[in-house]
Design a protein around this motif. Structure first.
Motif, PDB file in Angstrom:
ATOM      1  N   UNK A  97       0.857  -1.189   0.000  1.00  0.00           N
ATOM      2  CA  UNK A  97       0.000   0.000   0.000  1.00  0.00           C
ATOM      3  C   UNK A  97       0.890   1.235   0.000  1.00  0.00           C
ATOM      4  N   UNK A  98       0.285   2.384  -0.207  1.00  0.00           N
ATOM      5  CA  UNK A  98       1.032   3.630  -0.287  1.00  0.00           C
ATOM      6  C   UNK A  98       1.494   4.113   1.095  1.00  0.00           C
ATOM      7  N   UNK A  99       2.667   4.748   1.111  1.00  0.00           N
ATOM      8  CA  UNK A  99       3.071   5.569   2.240  1.00  0.00           C
ATOM      9  C   UNK A  99       2.732   7.019   1.889  1.00  0.00           C
ATOM     10  N   UNK A 100       2.293   7.775   2.886  1.00  0.00           N
ATOM     11  CA  UNK A 100       1.863   9.147   2.642  1.00  0.00           C
ATOM     12  C   UNK A 100       2.477  10.086   3.672  1.00  0.00           C
ATOM     13  N   UNK A 101       2.586  11.344   3.270  1.00  0.00           N
ATOM     14  CA  UNK A 101       3.046  12.370   4.206  1.00  0.00           C
ATOM     15  C   UNK A 101       2.121  12.378   5.428  1.00  0.00           C
ATOM     16  N   UNK A 102       2.720  12.381   6.597  1.00  0.00           N
ATOM     17  CA  UNK A 102       1.962  12.383   7.843  1.00  0.00           C
ATOM     18  C   UNK A 102       1.829  11.022   8.485  1.00  0.00           C
ATOM     19  N   UNK A 103       2.136   9.934   7.741  1.00  0.00           N
ATOM     20  CA  UNK A 103       2.009   8.589   8.298  1.00  0.00           C
ATOM     21  C   UNK A 103       2.975   8.377   9.461  1.00  0.00           C
ATOM     22  N   UNK A 104       2.485   7.747  10.505  1.00  0.00           N
ATOM     23  CA  UNK A 104       3.356   7.179  11.534  1.00  0.00           C
ATOM     24  C   UNK A 104       3.787   5.811  11.017  1.00  0.00           C
ATOM     25  N   UNK A 105       5.090   5.564  10.946  1.00  0.00           N
ATOM     26  CA  UNK A 105       5.599   4.351  10.324  1.00  0.00           C
ATOM     27  C   UNK A 105       6.560   3.636  11.275  1.00  0.00           C
ATOM     28  N   UNK A 106       6.726   2.353  11.027  1.00  0.00           N
ATOM     29  CA  UNK A 106       7.673   1.553  11.793  1.00  0.00           C
ATOM     30  C   UNK A 106       8.344   0.571  10.851  1.00  0.00           C
ATOM     31  N   UNK A 107       9.649   0.436  11.009  1.00  0.00           N
ATOM     32  CA  UNK A 107      10.399  -0.525  10.212  1.00  0.00           C
ATOM     33  C   UNK A 107      10.892  -1.640  11.126  1.00  0.00           C
ATOM     34  N   UNK A 108      10.613  -2.883  10.732  1.00  0.00           N
ATOM     35  CA  UNK A 108      11.120  -4.054  11.433  1.00  0.00           C
ATOM     36  C   UNK A 108      12.166  -4.696  10.533  1.00  0.00           C
ATOM     37  N   UNK A 109      13.408  -4.728  10.994  1.00  0.00           N
ATOM     38  CA  UNK A 109      14.523  -5.231  10.197  1.00  0.00           C
ATOM     39  C   UNK A 109      15.041  -6.524  10.801  1.00  0.00           C
ATOM     40  N   UNK A 110      15.327  -7.495   9.953  1.00  0.00           N
ATOM     41  CA  UNK A 110      15.802  -8.796  10.395  1.00  0.00           C
ATOM     42  C   UNK A 110      16.943  -9.258   9.501  1.00  0.00           C
ATOM     43  N   UNK A 111      18.015  -9.741  10.097  1.00  0.00           N
ATOM     44  CA  UNK A 111      19.114 -10.307   9.333  1.00  0.00           C
ATOM     45  C   UNK A 111      18.738 -11.728   8.942  1.00  0.00           C
ATOM     46  N   UNK A 112      18.619 -11.960   7.639  1.00  0.00           N
ATOM     47  CA  UNK A 112      18.134 -13.240   7.138  1.00  0.00           C
ATOM     48  C   UNK A 112      19.260 -14.220   6.824  1.00  0.00           C
ATOM     49  N   UNK A 113      20.416 -13.713   6.390  1.00  0.00           N
ATOM     50  CA  UNK A 113      21.508 -14.632   6.072  1.00  0.00           C
ATOM     51  C   UNK A 113      22.841 -13.888   6.100  1.00  0.00           C
ATOM     52  N   UNK A 114      23.903 -14.658   6.353  1.00  0.00           N
ATOM     53  CA  UNK A 114      25.289 -14.185   6.298  1.00  0.00           C
ATOM     54  C   UNK A 114      26.059 -15.276   5.555  1.00  0.00           C
TER      55      UNK A 114
END
Length: 291
Positions: free
Chosen positions: A99-116
């Motif tokens: 879906x779209x991100x818009x100006x004013x959105x409260x956002x959160x990024x969840x980052x995970x290391x998948x491989x090395x």
């Protein structure tokens, strides 16, 4: 520094590690990147669509000055594994919009290391770290991204660069970009990127051995998407994937190109690529437009 089995085993302990980073899609970074790309975008009011890849203006790490290494990057460790190889590069990625991100959105990024993973290449050890990002707004999951990071040893004095690949010659849309030091500095500032290869000419030529300032991979990817947006106004991206092929330097103009992928009869898929002043391929990408 060689990556032996014990070192690789230690680095692979980071697999599965994750972190959460809250932010908000504010207007100032949007306005600044629009000016940097020479665009005439509407005033970024709440509800305005955030163009694809512009989420890279948010979730920026802010290491203390005392935590910065000699190359301008944050010192190794923390979320990313402490890879003992000096060169680090954003090698590519794959993105899919829900879906779209818009100006004013409260956002959160969840980052995970998948491989090395480790490979021994022609020029020595290579260490690949795959990071998955999931970005959420108030509606739920908005974007998934796989981010490829490659680490490599410093070049030896007699090392020869890999043979270049000619860029395709069938572009339907092309734009010439002058990646001058001001453009690179502004993008570094917008993304809070202290890596000296993008703005410190004496460092990049004397310490890293390159002929000029290196154009950011994410900036090239952003310019590719901007070309797609320019010639397909009103169309949103469904997915985008890109791979860095060859460094681009500020000492010559570059080109961004796009063409319809004739293997897709729907007309939604575009081949997108960047090339240097000699016509060598520097980045290869594929963009899929929403119906």
């Amino acid at each position: 520094m060689r990556i032996d089995e014990a070192t690789l085993s230690h680095l692979q302990e980071w697999i599965g590690k994750s972190e959460r980073y809250p932010d908000q899609v504010t207007s100032a970074p949007y306005r600044a990147l629009s000016a940097t790309l020479d665009r005439n975008d509407p005033e970024p009011k709440p509800g305005i669509f955030l163009p694809e890849l512009w989420h890279w203006l948010y979730f920026l790490p802010h290491p203390q000055q005392s935590e910065i290494g000699p190359d301008g990057h944050a010192k190794r460790g923390g979320f990313l594994p402490p890879v003992p190889l000096p060169r680090r590069m954003w090698a590519g990625g794959r993105l899919r919009w829900v879906s779209e991100l818009q100006i004013g959105d409260a956002i959160e990024r969840v980052s995970t290391i998948k491989s090395v993973t480790h490979k021994s290449g022609r020029t020595g050890d290579l260490l690949f770290v795959l990071v998955e990002h999931q970005i959420f707004n108030q509606k739920g999951l908005a974007l998934t991204e796989e981010h490829d990071i490659v680490y490599r040893a410093a070049p030896s004095p007699d090392e020869k660069p890999p043979a270049p690949t000619p860029a395709p010659r069938d572009a339907q849309w092309t734009k010439v970009i002058n990646p001058d030091p001001v453009l690179l500095f502004r993008y570094s500032a917008l993304t809070f990127n202290g890596h000296r290869i993008h703005y410190d000419r004496s460092y990049v030529t004397q310490e890293e051995g390159y002929p000029g300032l290196i154009v950011h991979g994410p900036l090239i990817a952003t310019l590719l998407v901007d070309l797609v947006r320019e010639h397909h106004p009103g169309r949103k991206l469904q997915s985008f994937e890109f791979r860095a092929i060859r460094p681009t330097f500020d000492i010559h103009p570059m080109k961004v190109n796009a063409a319809l992928d004739l293997d897709d009869p729907s007309g939604q898929t575009l081949r997108v690529w960047a090339e240097d002043h000699e016509g060598w391929l520097t980045m290869q990408a594929k963009a899929v437009l929403s119906p």
